[in-house]
Motif scaffolding. Structure first.
Motif: not given
Lengths: 719, 121, 157
Positions: A18-22, A42-46, B48-55
């Motif tokens: 992630l730091l590399g991508d950042l 960049v945002f996602r990496a942080v 049966d259930v989904i768990i997801t991140d946003i970013n």
């Protein structure tokens, strides 16, 4: 290993990526080439670093990452424009984040100062910006739905609990979902089940609002549940059950009052678990089972996503990869090494047994050798890694050195994908770092100096990697001032490295910087105490079996060229006979082989000999004697002489008895089970199964230079 | 009865932690690395259930949830989103997209399972 | 590398490999011994002490051969095909010990190991850790620690 520990290791590995991508993303933005997706990345990496750090309770890291993330969020939303000055702050923040990660890796080692400064800078960027995102808690989150029920309260019968527990308080929970609740796949049943977990309950379902069929909307919500719950759980805990549906329903949680139950209208009183009377259609399952075609469109989500994806410029096609533990690869490489040795032994024994060269057996063995070599190449390629991992650290290093020396520099890399064996990559970082420091510190001029000669104030250092004739070549070039040849000459004379009257070509003068003793504390400017002479760099590259040269153009810049073997596991060697033993001399050290005439050998001093080579004299070393395998003082017979080059660029002649041939050999460590032996680099196993030593040419030459001869040895004499 | 849980997160660390938290006979975990991958995995599995991140890259959580809700089969599959801290606006947007509930990162494994039970049919 | 006494037995027992060097009998704890091989000619190493005969190839690994008798200061006998190499583990290294012949594998109760008589010989004091009397013969128990030349056997970094 504790699973959390294993995940922590994964986390730190991921942080590195992630730091590399950042950094890469910020550098792209710096050149102006970035776009919205770059900012998002960049945002996602942080964000990801922060998220993982939080899971492991790495507080200082989380705190800083949060500040950084907030600033990146402002950039992402468009509130903060990514101008150069902003990017510089972000780059420093990225460096500081990396420091935090390293500190966390080292178990919370104390960080240097500078946190307050960078935090202040980040906050200054966002303070002038109106946060586009609403505050932390939205109004909804705090409401617990105290609003009274829409339906007639008094008419609701309170379900009675059979065998009410005496001690636990009883609560009345009323719950009326709105139709939106079901759209998010929320459902009454799981909620009721959760309530049931908390204690004893009795449920009533009011179906009074259910319309007749012609008015019935399968997506609508018409039910109200009234639950009497006896539990020792707190009110908050009960309310928590409805956490996800607040706002999408009406509900209340109140202490139960004992009340005479009026005549129920048309509700079936159920105990415990079944909240839905059988007679009622359950709207929750309605939408999925509705036979009427829904009004919701069903596009192929994949197609939409792909379109959106292309628009974002997704460039790299996914290549199938698998993760393999390094131990397994190393073991495989060892085994293949054995295979190569065994195959060579087999071939030798078969040929010695008198089989004809043209026979099927011999031809089969040739095929086997070919196959074995291919397997070896393929296997070595598994461990090959792109040099990118080493190059990646350079921009940050350049920023630091530039800051310390007051120079302005930009790093350009080329050929990051060039692959080299893992063993080489690991040892590459140090010499590269030293050379980069050197380039920026000595090679580049200050911005003022550069302006004065018409160059852009920002210097450029280029790192390029490429494959060339079976080796990997890495070039570091700068557009600085080049080597000051007069000064180098003077210093060399001063240090006694050359005669004042010596005539040297430009190239030879340039290469003087690699001579041992050339650099002292004076010439190495103390870039925070880590200056290192180029002779040390050259030696470490040679330890890798590599060579380094320099090309300089005064006023225009210098280019260092490093040539390294692709792997440290095998070596191209010249197999020679010395006395009764077989030795291997690394090809990289050999300049040429000579057949000197007796008259070419001259004595010099009490013990030494020199060889005349095209008019110049080089020290002559009898290898058998140097190894202590022969106690004669005069070289026996003409033999064969190999002209070799030492690390310092000096030449010497090695006298051996005969040359057997050139061969690629698998390097076996001597240190593994024994220890380092002076004059010997490593060992290998030849086709006859015997161990042959690999000569350390440099050490051999230096051994000879010692005043006292090596102590006599008692040899094991084969019977 | 084993519950199949689909976890969608671009962070390897997070995926490992979810898997660890849901270890055992009660759950079977299927994983995806971003929204796009999630929709692909979804087409071949019946969680049966989904768990997801946003970013996430390629397709974020909101896009993924909307995509799930557009598929006939999974219109009523409970979806939980992972959010860092109680960001009301994100939660609301997730809800608008069709999320059923949320889990705050860093998550407590017990709360995670509670949340799953609260939404699983 | 001494055997830890098994709790079950009342007296601890040690399994030892006995061998012959220069008319004397010695033994080492079997836990250090990996295998026993016939003699093979070694490639000599320069700049090495006289008791380091060189290195041989053991299935792809480079193995140093230590003349154990010479290491103990006994007169050096030229190795012949009748000599034996005991492949042993010292610390993290695997080495080959050159001895004249392997006699036996003994199981000896701990209590039968007597302390070494106080002879003023450096090597004896350094390596001989005990004496065992069996059938009228004296067998000296050797510890391999410190056998390799010059350096402390490295523990892993």
């Amino acid at each position: 290993m504790d699973p959390m520990e294993a995940i922590k290791i994964t986390f730190f590995q991921e942080c590195d990526e992630l730091l590399g991508d950042l950094e890469a993303g910020l550098l792209t933005l710096e050149t102006g080439a970035g776009d919205e997706e770059t900012v998002n990345a960049v945002f996602r990496a942080v964000h990801s670093v922060k998220g993982g750090a939080g899971a492991f309770g790495l507080e200082p890291l989380v705190r800083f990452a949060h500040v950084f993330e907030t600033t990146m969020d402002a950039v992402r939303s468009g509130a903060l424009a990514p101008e150069q000055s902003v990017i510089q702050v972000l780059l420093r923040a990225a460096d500081h984040l990396a420091d935090h990660v390293n500190s966390a890796k080292a178990g919370g080692a104390p960080m240097g100062d500078g946190e307050a400064l960078i935090v202040a800078e980040l906050e200054a960027l966002t303070s002038g910006v109106v946060p586009p995102v609403a505050g932390i808690s939205s109004p909804e989150a705090d409401e617990f739905g105290f609003s009274p029920m829409m339906l007639s309260l008094d008419a609701e019968p309170k379900p009675e609990l059979a065998g009410e527990a005496a001690g636990d308080p009883a609560w009345t929970v009323r719950f009326t979902p709105k139709d939106v609740m079901y759209r998010n796949a929320n459902d009454a049943l799981p909620l009721m089940r959760e309530l049931a977990r908390l204690g004893q309950m009795a449920v009533n379902c009011n179906v009074a609002s259910v319309p007749l069929l012609d008015a019935f909307d399968p997506l609508g919500a018409y039910l109200t549940w009234t639950v009497t719950l006896t539990t020792d759980a707190t009110r908050d805990r009960i309310v928590e059950v409805f956490e996800f549906v607040e706002g999408d329903c009406l509900f209340s949680v109140e202490p139960a009052e004992v009340e005479a139950a009026p005549e129920p209208v048309y509700v079936e009183q159920v105990q415990g678990f079944e909240p839905i009377p059988a007679a009622v259609i359950k709207p929750a399952t309605g939408p999925s089972q509705a036979s009427t075609p829904s009004s919701l469109p069903t596009p192929a989500p994949a197609a939409d996503a792909t379109a959106a994806n292309d628009a974002k410029g997704n460039d790299t096609p996914a290549q199938a990869t698998i993760r393999v533990e390094l131990d397994r690869v190393d073991r495989l490489i060892d085994l293949v090494g054995e295979l190569v040795i065994n195959q060579a032994m087999l071939a030798q024994r078969v040929m010695e047994s008198g089989v004809a060269r043209s026979s099927n057996i011999a031809l089969g063995l040739d095929d086997l050798e070919q196959l074995t070599r291919e397997i070896q190449d393929s296997v070595m390629a598994i461990r090959a890694q792109p040099v990118k991992s080493v190059f990646q650290r350079m921009p940050r290093l350049a920023r630091e050195v530039a800051a310390m020396t007051g120079k302005r520099v930009r790093i350009v890399t080329e050929g990051e994908g060039t692959e080299v064996d893992k063993t080489v990559i690991e040892r590459l970082a140090e010499p590269l770092t030293h050379m980069l420091r050197n380039s920026i510190d000595h090679g580049l001029e200050t911005p003022e100096e550069r302006r004065a000669v018409g160059k852009p104030e920002e210097g450029v250092v280029k790192l390029a990697a490429m494959h060339r004739s079976g080796r990997i070549v890495i070039e570091i070039s700068d557009d600085g001032r080049g080597i000051n040849r007069e000064r180098v000459r003077d210093i060399a004379v001063q240090r006694g490295l050359i005669e004042a009257t010596a005539v040297l070509s430009d190239e030879e003068v340039d290469n003087l910087i690699f001579a041992p003793g050339f650099s002292t504390a004076e010439t190495i400017s103390d870039v925070s105490g880590r200056g290192v002479g180029m002779d040390v760099v050259k030696r470490s590259i040679q330890a890798l079996g590599g060579r380094i040269t320099i090309l300089s153009r005064p006023g225009q810049g210098s280019t260092f060229t490093m040539s390294l073997p692709l792997t440290l596991a095998v070596l191209d060697g010249m197999v020679v006979t010395v006395g009764e033993q077989t030795l291997v001399v690394p090809i990289t050290a050999i300049v040429e082989s000579l057949q000197p005439k007796a008259g070419d050998v001259q004595a010099l001093g009490p013990e030494g000999y020199v060889l005349s080579v095209r008019g110049a004299y080089v020290p002559l070393i009898d290898v058998a004697e140097a190894m202590g395998w022969q106690s004669s003082t005069t070289p026996a017979g003409p033999g064969v002489t190999l002209l070799v080059e030492s690390g310092t660029g000096g030449l010497a002649a090695l006298r051996v008895d005969a040359i057997q041939g050139q061969r690629q050999v698998v390097i076996k460590s001597l240190e593994l089970n024994y220890q380092q032996v002076e004059g010997i680099a490593a060992a290998t196993i030849l086709g006859d199964g015997r161990v042959a030593l690999i000569l350390d040419v440099d050490a051999m030459i230096n051994l000879r230079k010692r005043a006292a001869p090596p102590p006599p040895l008692l040899l094991a004499i084969a019977s | 009865m084993t519950m199949v849980i689909l976890t969608v997160d671009d962070s390897r660390t997070m995926r490992d932690m979810l898997r660890l938290a849901l270890a055992g006979d009660e759950f079977e975990v299927v994983q995806a690395v971003d929204g796009l991958d999630g929709l692909d995995v979804l087409s071949r599995n019946e969680p049966d259930v989904i768990i997801t991140d946003i970013n996430m890259p390629n397709m974020d959580g909101f896009g993924f949830i909307e995509g799930v809700r557009r598929t006939e089969r999974h219109r009523s599959t409970p979806i939980l989103v992972l959010t860092t801290e109680s960001d009301g606006a994100k939660k609301q947007r997730a809800r608008d997209s069709g999320a059923t509930g949320w889990i705050v990162k860093p998550f407590d494994p017990v709360k995670l399972i509670d949340a799953i039970r609260r939404v699983a049919a | 590398m001494s055997a830890t006494p098994t709790p079950a037995s009342s007296t601890a027992e040690r399994e030892l490999v006995a061998f012959r060097m220069g008319e004397q009998e010695y033994c080492v704890d079997i836990q250090s011994v990996l295998e026993i091989r016939g003699w093979a000619p070694a490639t000599p190493l320069p700049q090495s002490p006289s008791y380091v005969r060189g290195v041989i190839n053991l299935r792809g690994t480079v193995l140093p051969i230590i003349d154990l008798g010479a290491r103990l200061g006994l007169p050096v006998t030229p190795p012949s095909a009748r000599h034996v190499i005991i492949v042993a583990r010292i610390g993290f290294k695997t080495v080959g010990l050159l001895v004249e012949a392997v006699s036996d594998i003994l199981t000896v109760g701990e209590e039968l190991i007597q302390p070494t008589p106080d002879i003023s010989c450096e090597t004896v004091r350094a390596f001989v850790k005990g004496i065992i009397a069996i059938d009228g013969e004296m067998i000296s128990l050797i510890s391999l620690d410190g056998l390799l030349p010059d350096e402390i056997v490295q523990e892993a970094a």
